[in-house]
Design an enzyme around this catalytic site. Structure first.
Site, PDB file in Angstrom:
ATOM      1  N   ARG A  96       0.830  -1.212   0.000  1.00 53.06           N
ATOM      2  CA  ARG A  96       0.000   0.000   0.000  1.00 53.06           C
ATOM      3  C   ARG A  96       0.863   1.260   0.000  1.00 53.06           C
ATOM      4  O   ARG A  96       0.459   2.301  -0.517  1.00 53.06           O
ATOM      5  CB  ARG A  96      -0.917   0.014   1.227  1.00 53.06           C
ATOM      6  N   GLU A 167     -10.957  -2.005  -5.400  1.00 54.22           N
ATOM      7  CA  GLU A 167     -11.517  -1.047  -4.445  1.00 54.22           C
ATOM      8  C   GLU A 167     -10.665   0.217  -4.374  1.00 54.22           C
ATOM      9  O   GLU A 167      -9.483   0.207  -4.691  1.00 54.22           O
ATOM     10  CB  GLU A 167     -11.589  -1.686  -3.055  1.00 54.22           C
TER      11      GLU A 167
END
Length: 479
Positions: A96, A167
């Protein structure tokens, strides 16, 4: 100056080549080969088609572990034992943050020790081949769930690897998550993600995109969450995305949650282009959970009942071990089955609750105020309007760590447990709406025999984990 304009094909190719050089597995991405792989997948693994054709809410958990074989085992268990309709692959924190070398070290250690040394699946490190092995091994559609401000390489590899749902978004994966990235930067990064999804869509491979609806997950007023969803949906549509799932996080009052989900679907179809198929996803309670698993199951069941009444297209479930952190696959499966039991018992009943229409009307009015200010700030351009609205505080998200939002808006529950706005700061809202919120909060203050103050806000943040909905003070309360 970035604007809400589609990225040209030559620019898309240039960025694609640049970002794929950030880690060696990017070399294995081949667009034409990826199209052929997607076309080979059976219908029941095509995420958008499965989601959009369902006749009742589909259930999806959160789940991700570092090793490929373990991720396959985990997802198979959740599908077979937990009865999950859609499956996740939750990405690890290093990925991330685009720290692929650290993710590689964690993956190698996990392979050596057998321990889960990462808190998710490092898809970039597994590469296209690893992603396809996962897609092939599991008999249900799988979505990439993460939290990445710059998700460009992750998108390139997972799209080529066979994932058909992704997402996140430039606001929902910035404002609630990070101080390191400016909003203009993340909007530009996510324009690439959406344009890449659009490029696949134009070749017949519809990539579903799902903005993250809960935002900070803490007492987010529905209209703020919905406005962010509409903005991210519009930005994705500009880049050619044609399957968009708008998210919403449970606040706990059934009337308000049902009204918000109704408003989300209605406004999504109104604000997004006609060629976009709009679906909705309901996130079960994202705040603190009770430490006792029996009480935690009560929170989960309450979310299931809300979903049965509102009928979103998808529900993101929780586990009874939320208080402890990452749940076991057995606990994760139990949360799925609890939700399914409640939905299946309630969904065929006609459940009428007073006040939903009025609350929905209020939420829609509030959302239109926020969307109007975005259009006004940007002279019709959604990108510029969003940047300027956040900069001025006309659009804001409570409890946001990002420097790109003021974080000055404060919510509190009213006497019925609905989330109202206690401190408006510079949020763009009509005066008559502000008066409604003020009156509802004053009613609660009178019930509790105390003045409206930040203490209410703090009490409400911990209320559900303490076994209540509203953070009432100790002692006599006029109910």
């Amino acid at each position: 100056m970035i604007r809400d304009e589609r990225i040209p094909s030559d620019e898309l190719r240039r960025i694609d080549e640049e970002i794929r050089s950030n880690w060696h597995t990017g070399d294995d991405v081949d667009f034409e080969d990826a199209i052929a792989y997607h076309e080979s997948l059976p219908d029941h693994k095509r995420f958008a088609d499965v989601l959009e054709s369902a006749d009742k809410p589909l259930l999806q958990p959160r789940a991700g572990v570092p090793r490929l074989d373990d991720q396959i085992e985990l997802l198979r268990y959740l599908h077979e034992e937990g009865q999950a309709d859609l499956l996740p692959t939750t990405i690890d924190s290093y990925t991330r943050d685009n720290e692929y070398e650290k993710a590689q070290q964690g993956l190698e250690k996990a392979r050596e020790t057998g321990d889960d040394t990462l808190n998710g699946f490092p898809a970039v490190n597994h590469g296209v081949d690893g992603c396809r092995k996962l897609i092939d091994a599991v008999d249900a559609p799988i979505e990439v769930r993460h939290g990445t401000p710059d998700a460009r390489l992750l998108a390139a590899i997972t799209f080529a690897g066979g994932f058909q749902s992704f997402e996140g978004g430039p606001i929902s994966y910035n404002i609630p998550y990070t101080k390191r990235h400016g909003l203009e930067e993340t909007i530009e990064r996510w324009q690439f993600v959406d344009r890449l999804a659009g490029a696949y869509t134009e070749r017949g491979v519809r990539i579903n995109r799902e903005p993250f609806g809960p935002l900070t997950g803490t007492l987010v007023p529905p209209s703020i969450a919905i406005a962010v969803m509409l903005i991210e949906g519009k930005l994705a549509a500009t880049q050619g995305v044609r399957s968009i799932t708008l998210g919403y996080g449970q606040v706990g009052n059934v009337v308000q949650d049902v009204a918000a989900l109704n408003a989300l679907k209605k406004l999504g179809n109104e604000y997004l282009p006609d060629e976009v198929v709009v679906t909705t996803v309901f996130h079960e309670w994202m705040g603190g959970f009770p430490p006792d698993e029996a009480r935690a199951n009560g929170v989960i069941s309450f979310g299931g009942m809300t979903a049965a009444i509102a009928k979103p297209d998808k529900v993101i479930t929780k586990s009874p071990q939320e208080f402890q952190g990452v749940p076991t696959m057995e606990a994760n499966s139990a949360g799925l089955r609890t939700t399914r039991q409640v939905i299946d018992m309630a969904i065929e009943q006609k459940i009428d609750i007073d006040g939903i229409a009025e609350e929905q009307d209020l939420i829609e009015r509030e959302t239109r105020c926020l969307m109007d200010t975005v259009f006004e700030h940007g002279d019709g351009d959604v990108v510029q309007g969003t940047l300027k609205a956040f900069d001025s505080g006309a659009l804001d998200v409570p409890f946001a760590p990002s420097d790109s939002a003021k974080g000055a808006v404060l919510p509190a529950r009213d006497d019925d447990g609905r989330v109202r706005i206690f401190e408006w700061a510079d949020l763009a809202m009509d005066d008559d709406i502000k008066e409604i919120h003020k009156a509802r909060l004053a009613q609660r203050a009178d019930t509790e025999g105390r003045k409206q103050s930040f203490r209410m806000v703090a009490d409400d943040v911990d209320a559900i984990s303490d076994g209540k909905l509203i953070g009432r003070p100790q002692g006599d309360v006029k109910l």
